[in-house]
Design a protein around this motif. Sequence first.
Motif, PDB file in Angstrom:
ATOM      1  N   ARG A 344      41.536 -22.584 -83.124  1.00 63.57           N
ATOM      2  CA  ARG A 344      42.346 -21.179 -82.499  1.00 63.57           C
ATOM      3  C   ARG A 344      43.727 -21.244 -83.100  1.00 63.57           C
ATOM      4  O   ARG A 344      44.399 -20.124 -83.151  1.00 63.57           O
ATOM      5  CB  ARG A 344      42.351 -21.346 -80.883  1.00 63.57           C
ATOM      6  CG  ARG A 344      41.249 -21.259 -80.320  1.00 63.57           C
ATOM      7  CD  ARG A 344      41.437 -21.518 -78.749  1.00 63.57           C
ATOM      8  NE  ARG A 344      40.330 -21.061 -77.964  1.00 63.57           N
ATOM      9  CZ  ARG A 344      39.712 -21.706 -76.798  1.00 63.57           C
ATOM     10  NH1 ARG A 344      40.404 -22.974 -76.520  1.00 63.57           N
ATOM     11  NH2 ARG A 344      38.631 -21.194 -76.203  1.00 63.57           N
ATOM     12  N   ALA A 345      44.377 -22.279 -83.469  1.00 65.76           N
ATOM     13  CA  ALA A 345      45.806 -22.036 -83.982  1.00 65.76           C
ATOM     14  C   ALA A 345      46.324 -23.212 -84.877  1.00 65.76           C
ATOM     15  O   ALA A 345      45.765 -24.441 -84.763  1.00 65.76           O
ATOM     16  CB  ALA A 345      46.758 -22.118 -82.778  1.00 65.76           C
ATOM     17  N   GLY A 346      46.969 -22.876 -85.875  1.00 69.20           N
ATOM     18  CA  GLY A 346      47.365 -23.923 -86.845  1.00 69.20           C
ATOM     19  C   GLY A 346      48.769 -24.601 -86.305  1.00 69.20           C
ATOM     20  O   GLY A 346      49.755 -24.402 -86.538  1.00 69.20           O
ATOM     21  N   HIS A 351      48.431 -30.115 -91.055  1.00 65.26           N
ATOM     22  CA  HIS A 351      48.205 -29.755 -92.505  1.00 65.26           C
ATOM     23  C   HIS A 351      49.428 -29.742 -93.436  1.00 65.26           C
ATOM     24  O   HIS A 351      49.401 -29.703 -94.564  1.00 65.26           O
ATOM     25  CB  HIS A 351      47.363 -28.561 -92.556  1.00 65.26           C
ATOM     26  CG  HIS A 351      46.200 -28.414 -91.965  1.00 65.26           C
ATOM     27  ND1 HIS A 351      44.972 -29.390 -92.196  1.00 65.26           N
ATOM     28  CD2 HIS A 351      45.657 -27.646 -90.840  1.00 65.26           C
ATOM     29  CE1 HIS A 351      43.925 -29.192 -91.536  1.00 65.26           C
ATOM     30  NE2 HIS A 351      44.336 -28.163 -90.579  1.00 65.26           N
ATOM     31  N   LEU A 352      50.335 -29.878 -92.769  1.00 60.92           N
ATOM     32  CA  LEU A 352      51.949 -29.839 -93.347  1.00 60.92           C
ATOM     33  C   LEU A 352      52.067 -28.616 -94.189  1.00 60.92           C
ATOM     34  O   LEU A 352      53.027 -28.572 -95.111  1.00 60.92           O
ATOM     35  CB  LEU A 352      52.046 -30.902 -94.297  1.00 60.92           C
ATOM     36  CG  LEU A 352      52.389 -32.525 -93.609  1.00 60.92           C
ATOM     37  CD1 LEU A 352      52.455 -33.550 -94.658  1.00 60.92           C
ATOM     38  CD2 LEU A 352      53.388 -32.333 -92.855  1.00 60.92           C
ATOM     39  N   LEU A 373      49.885 -17.431 -82.865  1.00 64.48           N
ATOM     40  CA  LEU A 373      50.556 -18.666 -82.558  1.00 64.48           C
ATOM     41  C   LEU A 373      50.163 -19.579 -83.590  1.00 64.48           C
ATOM     42  O   LEU A 373      48.924 -19.817 -84.080  1.00 64.48           O
ATOM     43  CB  LEU A 373      49.867 -19.103 -81.324  1.00 64.48           C
ATOM     44  CG  LEU A 373      50.630 -19.167 -79.814  1.00 64.48           C
ATOM     45  CD1 LEU A 373      50.989 -17.937 -79.719  1.00 64.48           C
ATOM     46  CD2 LEU A 373      50.019 -19.830 -78.720  1.00 64.48           C
ATOM     47  N   GLY A 374      51.037 -20.289 -83.900  1.00 64.90           N
ATOM     48  CA  GLY A 374      51.072 -21.361 -85.203  1.00 64.90           C
ATOM     49  C   GLY A 374      51.114 -21.007 -86.553  1.00 64.90           C
ATOM     50  O   GLY A 374      51.524 -19.761 -86.781  1.00 64.90           O
ATOM     51  N   GLY A 417      56.066 -17.704 -81.761  1.00 69.28           N
ATOM     52  CA  GLY A 417      54.766 -17.979 -82.077  1.00 69.28           C
ATOM     53  C   GLY A 417      54.483 -19.692 -82.463  1.00 69.28           C
ATOM     54  O   GLY A 417      53.336 -19.893 -82.723  1.00 69.28           O
ATOM     55  N   GLY A 418      55.692 -20.280 -82.891  1.00 67.16           N
ATOM     56  CA  GLY A 418      55.264 -21.485 -83.237  1.00 67.16           C
ATOM     57  C   GLY A 418      54.785 -21.595 -84.857  1.00 67.16           C
ATOM     58  O   GLY A 418      54.566 -20.421 -85.448  1.00 67.16           O
ATOM     59  N   SER A 419      55.063 -22.831 -85.238  1.00 69.20           N
ATOM     60  CA  SER A 419      54.668 -23.197 -86.569  1.00 69.20           C
ATOM     61  C   SER A 419      53.435 -24.297 -87.081  1.00 69.20           C
ATOM     62  O   SER A 419      53.162 -24.931 -85.878  1.00 69.20           O
ATOM     63  CB  SER A 419      55.522 -23.550 -87.790  1.00 69.20           C
ATOM     64  OG  SER A 419      56.037 -24.873 -87.495  1.00 69.20           O
TER      65      SER A 419
END
Length: 460
Positions: A344-346, A351-352, A373-374, A417-419
């Motif tokens: 659903r989200a990274g 995975h850097l 998100l992500g 959203g985040g990373s």
Amino acid sequence: MSEYTLPRDPAAIADALAPQAVLEAARRRTLALTDCLGDDELMAQHSPLMSPLGWDLAHIGNQEEIWLVRRAGGRPPLRPDLDPLYDAFRHPRADRPALPLLKPGPARRYLAEVREQALEVLESTSPDEDGPDPLLRHGFVFGMAAQHEQQHDETMLATHQLRDGPPVLDAPPPPPAPADAVALPAEVLVPGGPFTMGTSTDPWALDNERPAHGVELPPFWLDTVPVTNAAYQDFIDDGGYQDPRWWDPEGWEHRMRAGLSAPQFWQRDGAHGPWYRRRFGRTEPVPPDQPVLHVCWYEADAYARWAGRRLPTEAEWEKAARHDPATGRDTRYPWGDDSPGPDRAGLGQRHLQPAPAGSHPAGAAPSGARQLLGDVWEWTASDFTPYPGFAAFPYREYSEVFFPAPGAPGRYKVLRGGSFATDPVACRSTFRNWDLPVRRQIFAGFRTCRDAAPADEGRP
């Protein structure tokens, strides 16, 4: 208007709110980011924008002692002498290397001692009980500590990116984009109307996410995916960095003063050759299909103007990320209320690097937008200001001191959203991040939008 509430099933609540699990996950990550370096590198300042990693290490322990051991547990201080040293507002980052900081060995022992007592406090409390102390209600203070540590872990990962030297971190690459990514529409329509922005009931939401309040928005078109490296290269190749028409006046001054000509960590092989990037000590070709990363707000804004579009406001971003027009519900995540997973989200530093644009179809919003998100933080057009009825909790320094004075312009821009570097515990559709518009070391990209005409409402 609808508002997110916790699941009624007690087992679901226990699964969603597991303070010990999220605290332990944060600590594993903290140690992984610091055990890979020797003491000299941990105490060095790799950029004046960042603290020494050793400062972050002990600061995490100090905050956990203050809030979990002393405040939640009512226990005597372990190391009150450390309070002034690790007060983030007393010492700017550039000054911290000169302080008499704990060396890494003593800092790790301090963290372990604090954590032992914090878990004893947790065992003696009822974190899911709706008690009189708002700090303990639903385990908020434990969730706050886990989020604080994970936020510093993301900051420490940014320090790793700024660090010179051989690579010390590794992770598998993200999967390729799904087959349908090439057929996705360039933009999706977010219908106009009301939605509930922010939250008053999400148990671990921080003060700047509160309170819930109604917002009415006209319809708008939003990029289906974040702007990619390939798209951003078109902006560069078209002279976007040399044309002041596309830049906010202050942004143009900053571009000239700082000599900006491409995202941070990019370099070109010759005047017209391929682009390369440095990523955690490795130099590699810039992947065209990944979201662009390490651009400041001024660069994002200039690209949007060049493309004939604009950055979304944070209200537009949040509506796209949590409002389902079919049901009228405002959910915790774009896909609903279920917790994030890799499909659903990274998130979570798996995975850097961000996943290719169009990834995570299972995490799509009702509009069809993906990766809200992500993967990359997304700059918005909005200044960081309080919501109507805001109240600082449990301390002013988390949010309130960053708000502008009444009538003054805002200094900070909101990211949403985040990373890939953000942990799920610190990522939800109401979560607000903020930074100065010149900052590029953060894992930030963006997507653009445009106004919709009333006639667009009936279009697919």
